[in-house]
Design a protein around this motif. Sequence first.
Motif, PDB file in Angstrom:
ATOM      1  N   THR A 260     160.800 128.857  49.370  1.00 51.62           N
ATOM      2  CA  THR A 260     159.458 129.317  49.016  1.00 51.62           C
ATOM      3  C   THR A 260     159.517 130.613  48.213  1.00 51.62           C
ATOM      4  OG1 THR A 260     158.777 128.439  51.131  1.00 51.62           O
ATOM      5  CG2 THR A 260     157.176 129.762  49.957  1.00 51.62           C
ATOM      6  N   THR A 277     154.257 121.624  40.461  1.00 53.52           N
ATOM      7  CA  THR A 277     153.878 121.909  41.848  1.00 53.52           C
ATOM      8  C   THR A 277     154.067 120.661  42.713  1.00 53.52           C
ATOM      9  OG1 THR A 277     152.196 123.344  40.926  1.00 53.52           O
ATOM     10  CG2 THR A 277     152.054 122.902  43.261  1.00 53.52           C
ATOM     11  N   LEU A 281     156.660 120.428  45.696  1.00 54.64           N
ATOM     12  CA  LEU A 281     156.151 120.145  47.044  1.00 54.64           C
ATOM     13  C   LEU A 281     156.916 118.983  47.660  1.00 54.64           C
ATOM     14  CD1 LEU A 281     152.292 120.546  46.828  1.00 54.64           C
ATOM     15  CD2 LEU A 281     153.797 121.567  48.522  1.00 54.64           C
ATOM     16  N   LYS A 284     160.130 120.289  48.750  1.00 54.26           N
ATOM     17  CA  LYS A 284     159.969 121.134  49.934  1.00 54.26           C
ATOM     18  C   LYS A 284     159.795 120.280  51.191  1.00 54.26           C
ATOM     19  CE  LYS A 284     157.403 125.178  51.462  1.00 54.26           C
ATOM     20  NZ  LYS A 284     156.217 126.007  51.239  1.00 54.26           N
ATOM     21  N   ASP A 293     152.184 122.014  56.523  1.00 53.47           N
ATOM     22  CA  ASP A 293     150.852 122.333  56.040  1.00 53.47           C
ATOM     23  C   ASP A 293     150.549 123.792  56.327  1.00 53.47           C
ATOM     24  OD1 ASP A 293     150.173 119.938  54.891  1.00 53.47           O
ATOM     25  OD2 ASP A 293     149.762 119.056  56.851  1.00 53.47           O
ATOM     26  N   LEU A 294     149.450 124.204  55.803  1.00 49.97           N
ATOM     27  CA  LEU A 294     149.133 125.630  55.914  1.00 49.97           C
ATOM     28  C   LEU A 294     149.192 126.123  57.344  1.00 49.97           C
ATOM     29  CD1 LEU A 294     146.094 125.971  53.531  1.00 49.97           C
ATOM     30  CD2 LEU A 294     148.337 126.975  53.267  1.00 49.97           C
TER      31      LEU A 294
ATOM     32  N   SER B  51     148.922 117.542  51.636  1.00 49.38           N
ATOM     33  CA  SER B  51     150.290 117.278  51.196  1.00 49.38           C
ATOM     34  C   SER B  51     150.372 116.017  50.339  1.00 49.38           C
ATOM     35  CB  SER B  51     151.213 117.136  52.407  1.00 49.38           C
ATOM     36  OG  SER B  51     150.737 116.102  53.232  1.00 49.38           O
ATOM     37  N   ILE B  53     148.169 115.275  48.009  1.00 46.72           N
ATOM     38  CA  ILE B  53     147.496 115.492  46.718  1.00 46.72           C
ATOM     39  C   ILE B  53     148.536 115.629  45.613  1.00 46.72           C
ATOM     40  CG2 ILE B  53     146.100 117.102  45.371  1.00 46.72           C
ATOM     41  CD1 ILE B  53     144.541 117.707  47.850  1.00 46.72           C
ATOM     42  N   GLU B  95     142.573 124.155  44.445  1.00 46.34           N
ATOM     43  CA  GLU B  95     143.883 124.318  43.822  1.00 46.34           C
ATOM     44  C   GLU B  95     144.661 125.422  44.515  1.00 46.34           C
ATOM     45  OE1 GLU B  95     144.536 126.020  40.128  1.00 46.34           O
ATOM     46  OE2 GLU B  95     146.064 124.570  39.536  1.00 46.34           O
ATOM     47  N   PHE B  97     144.477 126.412  47.628  1.00 45.00           N
ATOM     48  CA  PHE B  97     145.026 126.011  48.921  1.00 45.00           C
ATOM     49  C   PHE B  97     146.149 124.992  48.773  1.00 45.00           C
ATOM     50  CE2 PHE B  97     141.389 128.192  50.589  1.00 45.00           C
ATOM     51  CZ  PHE B  97     141.919 128.771  51.720  1.00 45.00           C
ATOM     52  N   TRP B  98     146.017 124.176  47.795  1.00 43.51           N
ATOM     53  CA  TRP B  98     147.056 123.180  47.555  1.00 43.51           C
ATOM     54  C   TRP B  98     148.361 123.859  47.121  1.00 43.51           C
ATOM     55  CZ3 TRP B  98     148.521 121.048  42.447  1.00 43.51           C
ATOM     56  CH2 TRP B  98     149.427 119.982  42.571  1.00 43.51           C
ATOM     57  N   ARG B  99     148.231 124.789  46.194  1.00 44.35           N
ATOM     58  CA  ARG B  99     149.406 125.508  45.703  1.00 44.35           C
ATOM     59  C   ARG B  99     150.027 126.387  46.773  1.00 44.35           C
ATOM     60  NH1 ARG B  99     150.477 126.676  40.431  1.00 44.35           N
ATOM     61  NH2 ARG B  99     150.742 128.854  40.933  1.00 44.35           N
ATOM     62  N   GLU B 100     149.155 126.940  47.586  1.00 43.93           N
ATOM     63  CA  GLU B 100     149.685 127.848  48.598  1.00 43.93           C
ATOM     64  C   GLU B 100     150.609 127.127  49.577  1.00 43.93           C
ATOM     65  OE1 GLU B 100     149.762 131.252  49.120  1.00 43.93           O
ATOM     66  OE2 GLU B 100     149.167 131.046  47.032  1.00 43.93           O
ATOM     67  N   ARG B 101     150.441 125.823  49.654  1.00 45.10           N
ATOM     68  CA  ARG B 101     151.336 125.068  50.522  1.00 45.10           C
ATOM     69  C   ARG B 101     152.757 125.197  50.026  1.00 45.10           C
ATOM     70  NH1 ARG B 101     151.604 120.426  50.497  1.00 45.10           N
ATOM     71  NH2 ARG B 101     152.552 120.216  52.516  1.00 45.10           N
ATOM     72  N   LEU B 102     152.895 125.318  48.740  1.00 48.70           N
ATOM     73  CA  LEU B 102     154.231 125.485  48.164  1.00 48.70           C
ATOM     74  C   LEU B 102     154.650 126.936  48.184  1.00 48.70           C
ATOM     75  CD1 LEU B 102     156.573 124.273  46.466  1.00 48.70           C
ATOM     76  CD2 LEU B 102     155.261 124.866  44.451  1.00 48.70           C
ATOM     77  N   LEU B 103     153.698 127.794  47.937  1.00 45.66           N
ATOM     78  CA  LEU B 103     154.070 129.181  47.667  1.00 45.66           C
ATOM     79  C   LEU B 103     153.943 130.103  48.871  1.00 45.66           C
ATOM     80  CD1 LEU B 103     152.279 129.433  44.231  1.00 45.66           C
ATOM     81  CD2 LEU B 103     154.691 129.007  44.649  1.00 45.66           C
ATOM     82  N   SER B 104     153.141 129.702  49.862  1.00 45.98           N
ATOM     83  CA  SER B 104     152.940 130.656  50.947  1.00 45.98           C
ATOM     84  C   SER B 104     154.203 130.727  51.802  1.00 45.98           C
ATOM     85  CB  SER B 104     151.754 130.241  51.801  1.00 45.98           C
ATOM     86  OG  SER B 104     152.089 129.073  52.503  1.00 45.98           O
ATOM     87  N   PRO B 105     154.584 131.899  52.174  1.00 43.80           N
ATOM     88  CA  PRO B 105     155.794 132.035  52.973  1.00 43.80           C
ATOM     89  C   PRO B 105     155.589 131.432  54.360  1.00 43.80           C
ATOM     90  CG  PRO B 105     154.679 134.131  52.771  1.00 43.80           C
ATOM     91  CD  PRO B 105     153.923 133.165  51.919  1.00 43.80           C
ATOM     92  N   THR B 106     156.672 130.912  54.910  1.00 43.52           N
ATOM     93  CA  THR B 106     156.550 130.313  56.237  1.00 43.52           C
ATOM     94  C   THR B 106     156.299 131.384  57.285  1.00 43.52           C
ATOM     95  OG1 THR B 106     158.920 130.160  55.995  1.00 43.52           O
ATOM     96  CG2 THR B 106     157.701 128.095  56.100  1.00 43.52           C
TER      97      THR B 106
END
Lengths: 295, 538
Positions: A260, A277, A281, A284, A293-294, B51, B53, B95, B97-106
């Motif tokens: 990430t 992206t 994904l 990932k 997921d978030l 996930s 999308i 967009e 929230f969708w992108r943040e799935r990739l970019l947000s740190p765990t």
Amino acid sequence: MDNSGKEKEAMQLMAEADKKVKSSGSFLGGMFGGNHKVEDACEMYARAANMFKMAKNWSAAGSAFCQAARLHMQMQNKLDSATSFVDAGNAYKKADPQEAINCLNAAIDIYTDMGRFTIAAKHHMTIAEIYESELVDIEKTIAHYEQAADYYKGEESNSSANKCLLKVGSYSAQLEQYPKAIEIFEQVATSTMDNPLLKYNAKEYFWKAALCHFIVDELNAKLAIEKYEGMFPAFSDSRECKLLKKLLEAHEEQNCEAFTEAVKEFDSISRLDQWQTTMLLRIKKTIQGDAGDLK
Amino acid sequence: MSQEISIHSWPGSYFINSEKRWASGILSLTRTTLCFTSEQKHENLASLRLSRIMEIKMEASSLIFSALTVLEQGNIKHWFGSLRPCRIAVYHVLEHFWRERLLSPTDPHGVKAPLSKGQELISLISGAQRRLEDTGKVLNHQGEQFDNMIQGLDKIESDLHVADKLLSELECPSWWPFGKLPWKSHQEAKSEAAAKVPYTKVSGKGQKVIISIPAIVSHVGNTGNMKPGSLMVLVSSLEVQDANGQLLHCFEKEEVDDIHVHSPYEISVRHRFIGKPDICFRVLSARMTEALSVLEMQYKKKIEITRDYAAFQATLATRSGSPEGGGNIWSAGHGQQTEVPVEVPAGELTQLQLHVLQPTVTEAEAQELKQRNRVSPLQDRELPHALTRQPEPEDKWTTQTLAQEEKPPHPSPSPGMPCCDIKPHVEQSPSAHERVNLVAPPPTSDHLAPSRPVSYALAPPTFGSSKHPQLFDSTGFLRPISSPLISCHSTSAMELRIFRYAPFLHLFGCSRLFLLFGYTSVLGHSGSASDARRRSIA
């Protein structure tokens, strides 16, 4: 503006044109200037179609153009027929996409028959776009882009061909047909590598191909990157290549955070587009499963 | 899943694909899913995991106006319309929230570090680089299109040539026993007279001499024949004279096809011909630099710098103190261009950066920047190169489209009549634009539209100049004696023939032939080669 008058007028014209066509078909009519009547009818249909267009009655305009096209065909006016079919397609596009595709296909048949492949390819692209945006049939979109690319290649219009191929590549990857996507991206990259203007874009295509490799198999990706570096030394200097290496490392260690972080760093400098992206994904997901997921 | 608290929700409508109808309701976004519930029955119409999308797009379809589409894995497209407050807001949130799935740190506690100065610099440069890449792509594409256009024009020209030949055969059929047809001989005499005009005109002293320099001239072809003379640059021509002031050759401005600059003292001027040897003069002069600066202005696109010149320039640069090197603006300018620093020396750049941004740029970033910097100037150099290559076909093409567009409308008689436009004699004018302006306007009827040029229409008699008397021929059609038809050429005899045969051809149903010739008027083609060819044919 009131366009109902136009529509009425157009209807009248259509009726008149129909009459002319019928009378030209009869025995006596055929003897006395039958061809001339058909020509007149053609012109009338076209005029009626234009009036329908003004009244924004797209499907009526489309059908009028179609009639004109058929009559032109009857008179062996191939070029006029094809142009009318294209007009019909453009009119139908706004009302009935499937019918638009039929018309454009008819035009394409005529153009290919006449050996005008560039214009045929252009209409294949239009059809692909209709499938892409209106009918959401990605498989057919791909098929038409491929056909367009083939025609363009045949006519030595390589940049247009590549444009179509790249679309095919992106959509194939979306449909998870990775081998096809990889092949296309590699092919486009190698063809642009030697062009003085386009060589700077080659790295992007290699990067896309490598991403597809990565989704299939990590080892494949490693080998592919090595191969690309050998083929195109500038690739190893690119940010994309560095990111790929970082991602590979993270993937090897199953380190989701490092993954990430690397992606984030890249994105902060040049924003990833939606296709990238999606692909990232997918990669990932192979690290973390579906739990990511978030939080 | 439905218990999850929604992050945000928007009223809107959803297109139910199976029933082909819109249902209004509420679109809501939770941590993991995006779902749509209908307003009336509160049933869940659509629910998709973030996930799955693949793409989020703002689309405007003719069927569904300005909608937001979400493409789900497996090619399921969801259409959301009439979203409130507005589509763009929804798009950005989705967009994000969708992108943040990739970019947000765990690790949720991780604080996002702001971009360092170095990173900002890198992002600036890589942004510029990307734009350049895109520009390159577009330029390449345009170049290809131009090439295709030129190919098409060449094809048209060769078709015209064939048609021209056929027409000349028609004009003088083999079975015609009395030699040339009366109007043919008349017209030939005219065209010969017209051909003589430029020669009498150019030798005259009426034209303004811009510069005249003594030079050694040689006619390429008869080798070794170098003789002293002079080169005169006039407003609309280039004259080569011998020592006695006798005219050796005069190149009209439009006849000059290329000027090769071999060295600052030597140039060669060429006029190309098809089917016979080119006329080429090599001119050597110590004062060439004076003339070159003028020539460069006048024949910008035709000047070609040869490799010898570059080599010469390089040696000149090493001896920059020498008197020959100075005083030449033109060569100085060119020298500068070639000496654009290709890359910034690594040491210098780091120093510069450290000086400005000492505390924030790391070593790695500096490396990265250096790398980007190395690529960009290379790109910068190649783009202008490609750009300079393009104007040539572009020019050719624009003159032709201009000819199409600039023709003002004028009253036209019934279409379909086999007749023609009459145009006053067009003088050879210095610039392409002026030439285009003189072109006779075509009729406005649909029949001359580019897509379907069919026949010519007769211009009102007042349009032709009074110098050209008109006659009625035996068929009752108005016929000009000496005026050529619409086209950019003054000497194009072909069109005259078309006119003459128009009635007959139409009788025989040769409308296809007209279709072909329609292009002449519409494209109004230029190009000295074709002119010369016509002249030789006529």
